[in-house]
Motif scaffolding. Sequence first.
Motif, PDB file in Angstrom:
ATOM      1  N   GLU A 249     -18.060  49.971  49.763  1.00  0.00           N
ATOM      2  CA  GLU A 249     -18.439  49.454  51.131  1.00  0.00           C
ATOM      3  C   GLU A 249     -19.502  50.325  51.677  1.00  0.00           C
ATOM      4  O   GLU A 249     -20.320  49.741  52.491  1.00  0.00           O
ATOM      5  CB  GLU A 249     -17.164  49.418  51.816  1.00  0.00           C
ATOM      6  N   ILE A 250     -19.499  51.592  51.607  1.00  0.00           N
ATOM      7  CA  ILE A 250     -20.246  52.536  52.183  1.00  0.00           C
ATOM      8  C   ILE A 250     -21.800  52.114  51.646  1.00  0.00           C
ATOM      9  O   ILE A 250     -23.023  52.036  52.506  1.00  0.00           O
ATOM     10  CB  ILE A 250     -19.996  53.890  52.137  1.00  0.00           C
ATOM     11  N   MET A 251     -22.039  51.977  50.313  1.00  0.00           N
ATOM     12  CA  MET A 251     -23.039  51.681  49.732  1.00  0.00           C
ATOM     13  C   MET A 251     -23.584  50.002  50.091  1.00  0.00           C
ATOM     14  O   MET A 251     -24.793  49.797  50.412  1.00  0.00           O
ATOM     15  CB  MET A 251     -23.120  51.796  48.196  1.00  0.00           C
TER      16      MET A 251
ATOM     17  N   SER B 223     -19.307  43.750  42.672  1.00  0.00           N
ATOM     18  CA  SER B 223     -18.405  44.671  42.014  1.00  0.00           C
ATOM     19  C   SER B 223     -17.067  44.784  42.962  1.00  0.00           C
ATOM     20  O   SER B 223     -15.867  45.072  42.243  1.00  0.00           O
ATOM     21  CB  SER B 223     -19.278  46.108  42.378  1.00  0.00           C
ATOM     22  N   GLU B 224     -17.442  44.594  44.160  1.00  0.00           N
ATOM     23  CA  GLU B 224     -16.179  44.546  45.196  1.00  0.00           C
ATOM     24  C   GLU B 224     -15.025  43.448  44.796  1.00  0.00           C
ATOM     25  O   GLU B 224     -14.129  43.720  44.858  1.00  0.00           O
ATOM     26  CB  GLU B 224     -16.922  44.310  46.604  1.00  0.00           C
TER      27      GLU B 224
ATOM     28  N   LEU C   8      -9.726  42.315  42.406  1.00  0.00           N
ATOM     29  CA  LEU C   8      -9.129  41.544  41.144  1.00  0.00           C
ATOM     30  C   LEU C   8      -8.205  43.040  40.525  1.00  0.00           C
ATOM     31  O   LEU C   8      -6.962  42.638  40.326  1.00  0.00           O
ATOM     32  CB  LEU C   8      -9.930  41.035  40.201  1.00  0.00           C
ATOM     33  N   VAL C   9      -8.897  43.881  40.401  1.00  0.00           N
ATOM     34  CA  VAL C   9      -8.205  45.276  39.648  1.00  0.00           C
ATOM     35  C   VAL C   9      -7.196  45.507  40.443  1.00  0.00           C
ATOM     36  O   VAL C   9      -5.878  45.806  40.035  1.00  0.00           O
ATOM     37  CB  VAL C   9      -9.136  46.238  39.408  1.00  0.00           C
ATOM     38  N   MET C  10      -6.906  45.514  41.882  1.00  0.00           N
ATOM     39  CA  MET C  10      -6.259  46.118  42.949  1.00  0.00           C
ATOM     40  C   MET C  10      -5.267  45.062  42.872  1.00  0.00           C
ATOM     41  O   MET C  10      -3.928  45.620  42.965  1.00  0.00           O
ATOM     42  CB  MET C  10      -6.882  46.336  44.192  1.00  0.00           C
ATOM     43  N   ALA C  11      -5.233  43.978  42.716  1.00  0.00           N
ATOM     44  CA  ALA C  11      -4.269  42.925  42.733  1.00  0.00           C
ATOM     45  C   ALA C  11      -3.425  42.759  41.426  1.00  0.00           C
ATOM     46  O   ALA C  11      -2.210  43.008  41.477  1.00  0.00           O
ATOM     47  CB  ALA C  11      -4.857  41.499  42.841  1.00  0.00           C
ATOM     48  N   PHE C  12      -4.075  43.187  40.214  1.00  0.00           N
ATOM     49  CA  PHE C  12      -3.371  43.603  38.934  1.00  0.00           C
ATOM     50  C   PHE C  12      -2.670  44.777  39.030  1.00  0.00           C
ATOM     51  O   PHE C  12      -1.303  44.878  38.665  1.00  0.00           O
ATOM     52  CB  PHE C  12      -4.573  43.611  37.953  1.00  0.00           C
ATOM     53  N   ASP C  13      -2.984  45.828  39.754  1.00  0.00           N
ATOM     54  CA  ASP C  13      -2.200  47.055  39.810  1.00  0.00           C
ATOM     55  C   ASP C  13      -0.930  46.815  40.624  1.00  0.00           C
ATOM     56  O   ASP C  13       0.144  47.241  40.509  1.00  0.00           O
ATOM     57  CB  ASP C  13      -3.125  47.977  40.603  1.00  0.00           C
TER      58      ASP C  13
ATOM     59  N   LEU D 212     -18.011  33.075  38.324  1.00  0.00           N
ATOM     60  CA  LEU D 212     -17.590  34.282  37.512  1.00  0.00           C
ATOM     61  C   LEU D 212     -17.259  35.370  38.506  1.00  0.00           C
ATOM     62  O   LEU D 212     -16.310  36.138  38.173  1.00  0.00           O
ATOM     63  CB  LEU D 212     -18.578  34.510  36.331  1.00  0.00           C
ATOM     64  N   SER D 213     -17.912  35.624  39.628  1.00  0.00           N
ATOM     65  CA  SER D 213     -17.851  36.901  40.137  1.00  0.00           C
ATOM     66  C   SER D 213     -16.843  36.613  41.557  1.00  0.00           C
ATOM     67  O   SER D 213     -16.276  37.531  42.047  1.00  0.00           O
ATOM     68  CB  SER D 213     -18.842  37.629  40.558  1.00  0.00           C
TER      69      SER D 213
END
Length: 323
Positions: free
Chosen positions: A81-83, A121-122, A127-132, A216-217
Amino acid sequence: MPETFPGFHSIKQEFNKTMVQEFILMAFSSLKQLQLLLFFLVLVAYIICVAGHITITILVRIEPLLQSPMYFFISTFSVLEIMFVTVAIPKLLDNLITGNKRISFIECFTQMFIFNSLGMSECYLLLVMAFDRDLAINSPLRYSAIMRKEVYTLLAVAPWIGGLSLSSMTLIYTVQLKFCGPNQINHFLCDLAPLQNLSCSDPSMSKLATIIVTILSAVFPILIIITCYVHIINTISKIKGAEGKQKAFSTCSSHLIVTSLCFGSALVVYISPTGSENDKYFALIYTVLTPLLNPFIYTLRNSDVKTAITNSVLKKIHLSRGL
């Protein structure tokens, strides 16, 4: 190339006439006197946003309570987010306060590439956070064994690779377009749809690439995220007792709100890239407002983060008294 080469001067003159060397970011010129007010609002939002995400990143690093895969992903998201805001907002601020609307051809496409890379990327990181969260709630006994440090580190790196790869695809097709003029971009940053609309060559392949990459993203990740939350809600509904249900869902609510904010306005702009007047206002939402709100969502709705902040403040008070 020697100047005696037949047709050299005519080729050079034609190149200079048909190739745009810089673009003009019109941003919010139509607002006139309100641009100064917008400058201060965006500046304050940028400072608070960066400070909030830096605070979250530092807290995750130093507080033992936050040493878990979930908070590692949150801190990675904060870095993104900062970037993300830094790629777009400083140029917007310069545009608003100094009236410097010029951006070179190379700077324009570099901004577009980095901005889109970080945005994609965000999406994948969400998506990764939802899987976690799905794994933590539906397989709590196996969670620690599966989410080893090397695994969650790899899962945090993968979205960056995905974002860079997909953004490269849109860059390749867009940078090949010819820009003969005009060179005024009705936006505050260089983005796909405004550039496609300025092209004097056929942008159909670039627009097709944009739609495919958006699917896709953004579309694909959000469908998977919805599937994860259907699974999560199904599991939570089977938990007996309101307190147990509330505790299980509290770890997901912040992520769900952030996901909705991030995907909402972005999908409107990128799923049908028309480059309309409203695009820059939607872009202002997901470039300024959403990143500003995210740190507050993670802190105000998360008891662990609030406890970590309290502990950190108390430690500093004790240290200052000790000195």
